[in-house]
Design an enzyme around this catalytic site. Structure first.
Site, PDB file in Angstrom:
ATOM      1  N   ASP A   1       0.848  -1.188   0.000  1.00 49.64           N
ATOM      2  CA  ASP A   1       0.000   0.000   0.000  1.00 49.64           C
ATOM      3  C   ASP A   1       0.886   1.240   0.000  1.00 49.64           C
ATOM      4  O   ASP A   1       2.064   1.161   0.362  1.00 49.64           O
ATOM      5  CB  ASP A   1      -0.916   0.015   1.239  1.00 49.64           C
ATOM      6  N   SER A   2       0.307   2.362  -0.390  1.00 44.18           N
ATOM      7  CA  SER A   2       1.057   3.610  -0.346  1.00 44.18           C
ATOM      8  C   SER A   2       1.379   3.979   1.103  1.00 44.18           C
ATOM      9  O   SER A   2       2.329   4.707   1.342  1.00 44.18           O
ATOM     10  CB  SER A   2       0.243   4.720  -1.004  1.00 44.18           C
TER      11      SER A   2
ATOM     12  N   TYR B   1      -0.251   8.542  -2.775  1.00 45.62           N
ATOM     13  CA  TYR B   1      -0.040   8.295  -4.202  1.00 45.62           C
ATOM     14  C   TYR B   1      -1.098   8.999  -5.060  1.00 45.62           C
ATOM     15  O   TYR B   1      -0.870   9.239  -6.250  1.00 45.62           O
ATOM     16  CB  TYR B   1      -0.122   6.788  -4.496  1.00 45.62           C
TER      17      TYR B   1
ATOM     18  N   CYS C   1      -3.649  -0.964  -2.434  1.00 45.70           N
ATOM     19  CA  CYS C   1      -3.832   0.437  -2.816  1.00 45.70           C
ATOM     20  C   CYS C   1      -4.569   0.511  -4.164  1.00 45.70           C
ATOM     21  O   CYS C   1      -4.116  -0.049  -5.158  1.00 45.70           O
ATOM     22  CB  CYS C   1      -2.457   1.089  -2.924  1.00 45.70           C
ATOM     23  N   ASN C   2      -5.681   1.225  -4.169  1.00 51.17           N
ATOM     24  CA  ASN C   2      -6.472   1.349  -5.410  1.00 51.17           C
ATOM     25  C   ASN C   2      -5.732   2.160  -6.457  1.00 51.17           C
ATOM     26  O   ASN C   2      -5.837   1.887  -7.649  1.00 51.17           O
ATOM     27  CB  ASN C   2      -7.804   2.042  -5.115  1.00 51.17           C
ATOM     28  N   THR C   3      -4.991   3.183  -6.021  1.00 52.53           N
ATOM     29  CA  THR C   3      -4.256   4.005  -6.975  1.00 52.53           C
ATOM     30  C   THR C   3      -3.174   3.156  -7.639  1.00 52.53           C
ATOM     31  O   THR C   3      -3.004   3.184  -8.867  1.00 52.53           O
ATOM     32  CB  THR C   3      -3.648   5.245  -6.266  1.00 52.53           C
TER      33      THR C   3
ATOM     34  N   GLU D   1      -6.042  10.792   7.499  1.00 53.60           N
ATOM     35  CA  GLU D   1      -4.680  10.704   8.049  1.00 53.60           C
ATOM     36  C   GLU D   1      -4.446  11.736   9.144  1.00 53.60           C
ATOM     37  O   GLU D   1      -3.549  11.567   9.970  1.00 53.60           O
ATOM     38  CB  GLU D   1      -3.646  10.791   6.927  1.00 53.60           C
TER      39      GLU D   1
ATOM     40  N   CYS E   1     -11.017   3.303  -2.513  1.00 49.60           N
ATOM     41  CA  CYS E   1      -9.796   3.815  -1.870  1.00 49.60           C
ATOM     42  C   CYS E   1      -9.689   3.157  -0.502  1.00 49.60           C
ATOM     43  O   CYS E   1     -10.707   2.991   0.192  1.00 49.60           O
ATOM     44  CB  CYS E   1      -9.899   5.337  -1.720  1.00 49.60           C
ATOM     45  N   THR E   2      -8.464   2.804  -0.141  1.00 54.16           N
ATOM     46  CA  THR E   2      -8.230   2.118   1.136  1.00 54.16           C
ATOM     47  C   THR E   2      -8.812   2.863   2.343  1.00 54.16           C
ATOM     48  O   THR E   2      -9.193   2.235   3.322  1.00 54.16           O
ATOM     49  CB  THR E   2      -6.709   2.003   1.374  1.00 54.16           C
ATOM     50  N   HIS E   3      -8.847   4.204   2.267  1.00 51.97           N
ATOM     51  CA  HIS E   3      -9.228   4.990   3.442  1.00 51.97           C
ATOM     52  C   HIS E   3     -10.740   5.165   3.614  1.00 51.97           C
ATOM     53  O   HIS E   3     -11.182   5.610   4.661  1.00 51.97           O
ATOM     54  CB  HIS E   3      -8.607   6.384   3.356  1.00 51.97           C
TER      55      HIS E   3
HETATM   56  N1  DGL Z   1      -3.988   3.845  -0.841  1.00 51.85           N
HETATM   57  C1  DGL Z   1      -4.565   4.870  -1.672  1.00 51.85           C
HETATM   58  C2  DGL Z   1      -5.707   4.271  -2.486  1.00 51.85           C
HETATM   59  O1  DGL Z   1      -6.322   3.281  -2.112  1.00 51.85           O
HETATM   60  C3  DGL Z   1      -5.047   6.053  -0.873  1.00 51.85           C
HETATM   61  C4  DGL Z   1      -3.933   6.866  -0.257  1.00 51.85           C
HETATM   62  C5  DGL Z   1      -3.030   7.486  -1.290  1.00 51.85           C
HETATM   63  O2  DGL Z   1      -3.468   8.369  -2.056  1.00 51.85           O
HETATM   64  O3  DGL Z   1      -1.872   7.083  -1.305  1.00 51.85           O
HETATM   65  O4  DGL Z   1      -6.022   4.793  -3.524  1.00 51.85           O
END
Ligand code: DGL
Length: 271
Positions: free
Chosen positions: A6-7, A38, A69-71, A153, A185-187
């Site tokens: 993950d990022s 990311y 991480c989705n990104t 965050e 998105c993970t968050h």
């Molecule tokens: N982990 C990223 C996602 O799921 C979210 C946090 C980031 O932008 O790095 O897209």
């Protein structure tokens, strides 16, 4: 081991659900917290950093890497999968897109699906591509939500500002008459209660925590050649590229259990 990339911290929320559903395996988690988020980064950066993360996890014993991480899944997964395939490597890299797309296609009735995600994920159109591949009659509406990751965050997920931002982000999706909403998105799983309040009771919400535990269980079932190579002592190891104190503090909130990470450096690690 099953690797998780993950990022930063958000993937720990997903890993938490996975270790509950599949507790017997050994897991290794890497969060590139020094270079997160990311979401606002270019495709080239996200690809280069994700590749370094995947290589780290393979070098440290992962048999299979999941891009939580989705990104990273949107910008880098296809390219990385093709590279390993070309090399004839037994190493496997999975992302979140296909489990999400299959769930969205199975659950929508009116064929209108909304996606909330980072700017990078929306720009890549990866969710649109995968959801319409699962069902070409679905209309996908995407909404970039750049302020939600920094909000979570900063620990402000329960604030009035969170409600206000979420209402603003879901309004254009509601105008499109969606009946299903993907939290891409993970968050965003952390914000699910507030997102539910903003969209009302009738819209189906799909989060990574919903789809990934079953998605991974089904993958391991279908691929005994990978499953058999994964060690099964029920351990979890954590690595991060940024400050460990910050990672452990926020990580414990996301993982809902104590996290003690070791700091590592990836590549030249330009920030
Ligand atoms: N982990 C990223 C996602 O799921 C979210 C946090 C980031 O932008 O790095 O897209």
């Amino acid at each position: 081991m099953i690797g998780f990339f993950d990022s930063g911290f958000g993937g720990l929320h997903v890993l938490r659900g996975i270790t509950k559903r599949l507790p017997g395996y050994d897991y290794i988690y890497l969060g590139d917290s020094a270079r997160a988020p990311y979401g606002p980064r270019s495709s080239e950066e996200v690809y280069a950093y994700t590749k370094q993360g995947v290589e780290f996890l393979f070098a440290h014993g992962a048999e299979l890497v999941v891009l939580a991480c989705n990104t990273a899944s949107s910008e880098a997964l296809r390219k990385i999968q093709q590279e390993y395939l070309r090399e004839g490597s037994p190493k496997k890299v999975l992302g979140v897109l296909i489990p999400f797309a299959e769930a969205a296609a199975a659950r929508t009735k009116n064929k209108r699906v909304g996606v909330m995600a980072t700017e990078g994920t929306v720009r890549s159109d990866a969710f649109k591509r995968e959801i319409t591949k699962a069902d070409s009659t679905i209309q996908v509406s995407q909404q970039a939500c750049p302020l939600l990751v920094p909000l979570v965050e900063a620990g402000e997920q329960d604030s009035a500002r969170a409600d206000e931002l979420i209402r603003g982000y879901v309004a254009p999706l509601l105008e499109k008459n969606i009946d299903t909403l993907v939290l891409g998105c993970t968050h965003y799983g952390i914000l699910e209660g507030k997102i539910r309040a903003a969209v009302g009771p009738d819209i189906k919400i799909i989060s990574e925590e919903d789809v990934m535990p079953d998605g991974l269980a089904s993958y391991l079932n279908r691929h005994p050649e990978v499953e058999q190579r994964v060690e099964k002592k029920g351990t979890v190891r954590f690595y991060c590229t940024g400050d460990t104190k910050a990672f452990n503090t926020l990580g414990t909130v996301f993982f809902e259990k104590a996290v003690e990470a070791e700091q590592v450096t990836l590549g030249a690690q330009a920030v």
